[in-house]
Design an enzyme around this catalytic site. Structure first.
Site, PDB file in Angstrom:
ATOM      1  CG  LEU A 138       8.930  -2.066   6.109  1.00 42.85           C
ATOM      2  CD1 LEU A 138       9.373  -3.479   5.808  1.00 42.85           C
ATOM      3  CD2 LEU A 138      10.087  -1.232   6.601  1.00 42.85           C
ATOM      4  N   GLY A 174       6.390  -0.522  10.175  1.00 42.33           N
ATOM      5  CA  GLY A 174       7.778  -0.047  10.310  1.00 42.33           C
ATOM      6  C   GLY A 174       7.861   1.297  11.020  1.00 42.33           C
ATOM      7  CG  ASN A 234      -0.412  -2.314   9.874  1.00 46.06           C
ATOM      8  OD1 ASN A 234       0.785  -2.160  10.033  1.00 46.06           O
ATOM      9  ND2 ASN A 234      -1.058  -1.818   8.837  1.00 46.06           N
ATOM     10  CD  GLU A 235       4.328  -5.450  10.517  1.00 47.39           C
ATOM     11  OE1 GLU A 235       3.496  -5.396  11.450  1.00 47.39           O
ATOM     12  OE2 GLU A 235       5.319  -4.708  10.461  1.00 47.39           O
TER      13      GLU A 235
HETATM   14  C1  LIG Z   1       9.460 -16.859   7.251  1.00 47.05           C
HETATM   15  C2  LIG Z   1       9.151 -15.415   7.325  1.00 47.05           C
HETATM   16  C3  LIG Z   1      10.282 -14.539   7.704  1.00 47.05           C
HETATM   17  C4  LIG Z   1      10.072 -13.060   7.712  1.00 47.05           C
HETATM   18  C5  LIG Z   1       9.229 -12.560   6.583  1.00 47.05           C
HETATM   19  C6  LIG Z   1       9.241 -11.077   6.501  1.00 47.05           C
HETATM   20  C7  LIG Z   1       8.113 -10.567   5.667  1.00 47.05           C
HETATM   21  C8  LIG Z   1       8.118  -9.124   5.487  1.00 47.05           C
HETATM   22  C9  LIG Z   1       7.779  -8.383   6.700  1.00 47.05           C
HETATM   23  C10 LIG Z   1       7.733  -6.928   6.426  1.00 47.05           C
HETATM   24  C11 LIG Z   1       7.297  -6.121   7.589  1.00 47.05           C
HETATM   25  C12 LIG Z   1       6.504  -4.996   7.101  1.00 47.05           C
HETATM   26  C13 LIG Z   1       6.497  -3.846   7.681  1.00 47.05           C
HETATM   27  C14 LIG Z   1       5.785  -2.679   7.125  1.00 47.05           C
HETATM   28  O1  LIG Z   1       6.024  -1.580   7.519  1.00 47.05           O
HETATM   29  S1  LIG Z   1       4.652  -2.908   5.865  1.00 47.05           S
HETATM   30  C15 LIG Z   1       3.904  -1.330   5.579  1.00 47.05           C
HETATM   31  C16 LIG Z   1       2.698  -1.191   6.416  1.00 47.05           C
HETATM   32  N1  LIG Z   1       2.128   0.102   6.283  1.00 47.05           N
HETATM   33  C17 LIG Z   1       0.829   0.306   6.169  1.00 47.05           C
HETATM   34  O2  LIG Z   1       0.057  -0.601   6.202  1.00 47.05           O
HETATM   35  C18 LIG Z   1       0.379   1.721   6.024  1.00 47.05           C
HETATM   36  C19 LIG Z   1      -0.423   1.910   4.793  1.00 47.05           C
HETATM   37  N2  LIG Z   1      -0.814   3.308   4.675  1.00 47.05           N
HETATM   38  C20 LIG Z   1      -1.866   3.831   5.324  1.00 47.05           C
HETATM   39  O3  LIG Z   1      -2.550   3.195   6.089  1.00 47.05           O
HETATM   40  C21 LIG Z   1      -2.141   5.285   5.090  1.00 47.05           C
HETATM   41  O4  LIG Z   1      -1.453   5.662   3.937  1.00 47.05           O
HETATM   42  C22 LIG Z   1      -1.744   6.194   6.251  1.00 47.05           C
HETATM   43  C23 LIG Z   1      -2.715   5.978   7.426  1.00 47.05           C
HETATM   44  C24 LIG Z   1      -0.305   5.925   6.718  1.00 47.05           C
HETATM   45  C25 LIG Z   1      -1.839   7.670   5.803  1.00 47.05           C
HETATM   46  O5  LIG Z   1      -3.134   7.923   5.293  1.00 47.05           O
HETATM   47  P1  LIG Z   1      -3.415   9.190   4.391  1.00 47.05           P
HETATM   48  O6  LIG Z   1      -4.869   9.205   4.116  1.00 47.05           O
HETATM   49  O7  LIG Z   1      -2.799  10.374   5.004  1.00 47.05           O
HETATM   50  O8  LIG Z   1      -2.573   8.938   3.073  1.00 47.05           O
HETATM   51  P2  LIG Z   1      -2.948   7.966   1.844  1.00 47.05           P
HETATM   52  O9  LIG Z   1      -3.454   6.683   2.340  1.00 47.05           O
HETATM   53  O10 LIG Z   1      -3.794   8.722   0.875  1.00 47.05           O
HETATM   54  O11 LIG Z   1      -1.501   7.730   1.245  1.00 47.05           O
HETATM   55  C26 LIG Z   1      -0.857   8.725   0.489  1.00 47.05           C
HETATM   56  C27 LIG Z   1      -0.055   8.037  -0.590  1.00 47.05           C
HETATM   57  O12 LIG Z   1       0.972   7.238   0.034  1.00 47.05           O
HETATM   58  C28 LIG Z   1       0.873   5.895  -0.407  1.00 47.05           C
HETATM   59  N3  LIG Z   1       1.290   5.014   0.714  1.00 47.05           N
HETATM   60  C29 LIG Z   1       0.771   4.989   1.939  1.00 47.05           C
HETATM   61  N4  LIG Z   1       1.425   4.103   2.707  1.00 47.05           N
HETATM   62  C30 LIG Z   1       2.380   3.555   1.910  1.00 47.05           C
HETATM   63  C31 LIG Z   1       3.368   2.568   2.127  1.00 47.05           C
HETATM   64  N5  LIG Z   1       3.558   1.960   3.331  1.00 47.05           N
HETATM   65  N6  LIG Z   1       4.164   2.236   1.109  1.00 47.05           N
HETATM   66  C32 LIG Z   1       4.028   2.822  -0.095  1.00 47.05           C
HETATM   67  N7  LIG Z   1       3.096   3.770  -0.366  1.00 47.05           N
HETATM   68  C33 LIG Z   1       2.279   4.139   0.633  1.00 47.05           C
HETATM   69  C34 LIG Z   1      -0.598   5.733  -0.741  1.00 47.05           C
HETATM   70  O13 LIG Z   1      -0.784   4.644  -1.605  1.00 47.05           O
HETATM   71  C35 LIG Z   1      -0.908   7.054  -1.375  1.00 47.05           C
HETATM   72  O14 LIG Z   1      -0.394   7.024  -2.689  1.00 47.05           O
HETATM   73  P3  LIG Z   1      -1.108   7.872  -3.848  1.00 47.05           P
HETATM   74  O15 LIG Z   1      -1.019   9.294  -3.420  1.00 47.05           O
HETATM   75  O16 LIG Z   1      -0.274   7.563  -5.039  1.00 47.05           O
HETATM   76  O17 LIG Z   1      -2.517   7.372  -3.946  1.00 47.05           O
END
Ligand SMILES: CCCCCCCCCCC/C=C/C(=O)SCCNC(=O)CCNC(=O)[C@H](O)C(C)(C)COP(=O)(O)OP(=O)(O)OC[C@H]1O[C@@H](n2cnc3c(N)ncnc32)[C@H](O)[C@@H]1OP(=O)(O)O
Length: 317
Positions: A124, A169, A192-193
């Site tokens: 997400l 996601g 990894n939430e």
């Molecule tokens: C009572 C309770 C009821 C229910 C409650 C519900 C609550 C909500 C539940 C929601 C469930 C959530 C699900 C999800 O999917 S959360 C998202 C989790 N994702 C992550 O943790 C991934 C994070 N990203 C990374 O680890 C790395 O980016 C990755 C390994 C994927 C790639 O690494 P790489 O080195 O290739 O790239 P960068 O890290 O440099 O990233 C490039 C740019 O992209 C931006 N980025 C990365 N991931 C995300 C993301 N998920 N969303 C938005 N933006 C993201 C990152 O910041 C870099 O941006 P810049 O270029 O501007 O620096």
């Protein structure tokens, strides 16, 4: 490389949906060159106003579609740079793609993969949860539920060709497929939430339980475990790990195998395995959405998300 602060990041997220015309031209050329390689290759476009320059409408191509109707399957490639994060616009377009697939008589199966190197999907878009507004948040969560219902509940064959990182996601999308092949390499997959300070929704959990079993899910979810390809294979989170250069070939081999099974029998079997899990969310969609809004609006959650976003922005060593 200088990293933007949070404010500019949020501005960026608004503009991230737009690529400049130059890039669009390059991508169009790419699609043309693939057509000349005798592939039925089409692109899916979102066209909207670029608010940074009112005179310049921009096009962004979020998906590439390669259809092999004679063979009965297609390849759907995510193409939302930099990391295929799932925001409202991307999910809405994905849902349209899934509807088309479901309605197609020629397509029995789909290979889901990414056009971007080293990344399947970063899950997400965290900016959809940070400083969340009720209306957008509701639309976003509803679109995500829809994607999962369409994908996990589909009768078609879905094979995930996971060509890089696939956290949260991204892992949900992969787990919603029928078969997963992951590229060997320094990649991670998992839910990894908890590491973001959030709880995986019950339907993420149930999908994981159905994939790797209760005990492994219990540990994986609490620890927010991100698996290497080898670890993922060991717990059946993925079914195969392969070298990058043969990923699509292996996915196609599996697709041929799955397509060769009598369709109605396979579909009825799949639906009997997944119907209860899907029905559970369908019955609770509204309350699930309310929980998402209520949960993500909490100060403590916002603090966690802010910290996570800031950590992602730190220069990497
Ligand atoms: C009572 C309770 C009821 C229910 C409650 C519900 C609550 C909500 C539940 C929601 C469930 C959530 C699900 C999800 O999917 S959360 C998202 C989790 N994702 C992550 O943790 C991934 C994070 N990203 C990374 O680890 C790395 O980016 C990755 C390994 C994927 C790639 O690494 P790489 O080195 O290739 O790239 P960068 O890290 O440099 O990233 C490039 C740019 O992209 C931006 N980025 C990365 N991931 C995300 C993301 N998920 N969303 C938005 N933006 C993201 C990152 O910041 C870099 O941006 P810049 O270029 O501007 O620096």
């Amino acid at each position: 490389m200088a990293r933007p602060n949070l404010k500019s990041l949020l501005r960026l997220s608004q503009f991230a949906v737009n690529l400049n015309l130059n890039k669009t031209t390059q991508l169009t050329n790419l699609s043309k060159s693939l057509i000349t390689q005798n592939r039925n290759f089409s692109t899916s476009k979102i066209i909207r106003q670029d608010t940074s320059n009112n005179n310049a409408p921009a096009t962004k191509i979020n998906f590439y579609v390669e259809e092999y109707k004679d063979k009965g399957y297609m390849v759907l490639k995510f193409n939302k740079a930099p990391v295929n994060s799932l925001n409202l616009e991307f999910l809405t377009e994905l849902n349209i793609q899934l509807d088309k697939i479901e309605q197609s008589k020629d397509i029995k199966g789909v290979i889901l993969t990414s056009h971007l190197p080293n990344i399947f999907s970063a899950g997400l878009d965290i900016l959809e949860m940070y400083q969340i507004k009720q209306e957008r948040g509701t639309q976003f969560w509803t679109a995500l539920q829809e994607t999962w219902i369409k994908l996990y509940g589909s009768n078609k064959i879905f094979i995930a060709a996971i060509n890089g990182h696939s956290p949260a996601g991204g892992c949900l999308l992969a787990m919603s497929c029928d078969y997963r092949i992951m590229t060997k390499g320094p990649y991670k997959i998992g839910l990894n939430e908890t590491l973001l300070g959030i709880k995986a929704p019950f339907w993420f959990r149930d999908t994981m339980i159905n994939t790797i079993g209760y005990r492994e899910t219990e540990k994986a979810l609490q620890l927010g475990k991100l698996y290497s390809p080898e670890e993922a294979l060991a717990v059946n989170l993925v079914d195969e790990i392969v070298d990058a250069n043969v990923l699509i070939q292996k996915a196609e081999e599996q697709m041929v195998k799955w397509c060769s099974i009598p369709t109605v029998a396979r579909e009825l079997t799949k639906s009997s395995m997944r119907r209860d899990t899907v029905s559970k969310l369908i019955a609770q969609r509204e309350s699930d959405t309310q929980s998402f809004i209520e949960f993500t609006q909490r100060d403590s959650i916002q603090k966690s998300l802010k910290g996570y976003l800031e950590a992602m922005k730190k220069p990497k060593k």
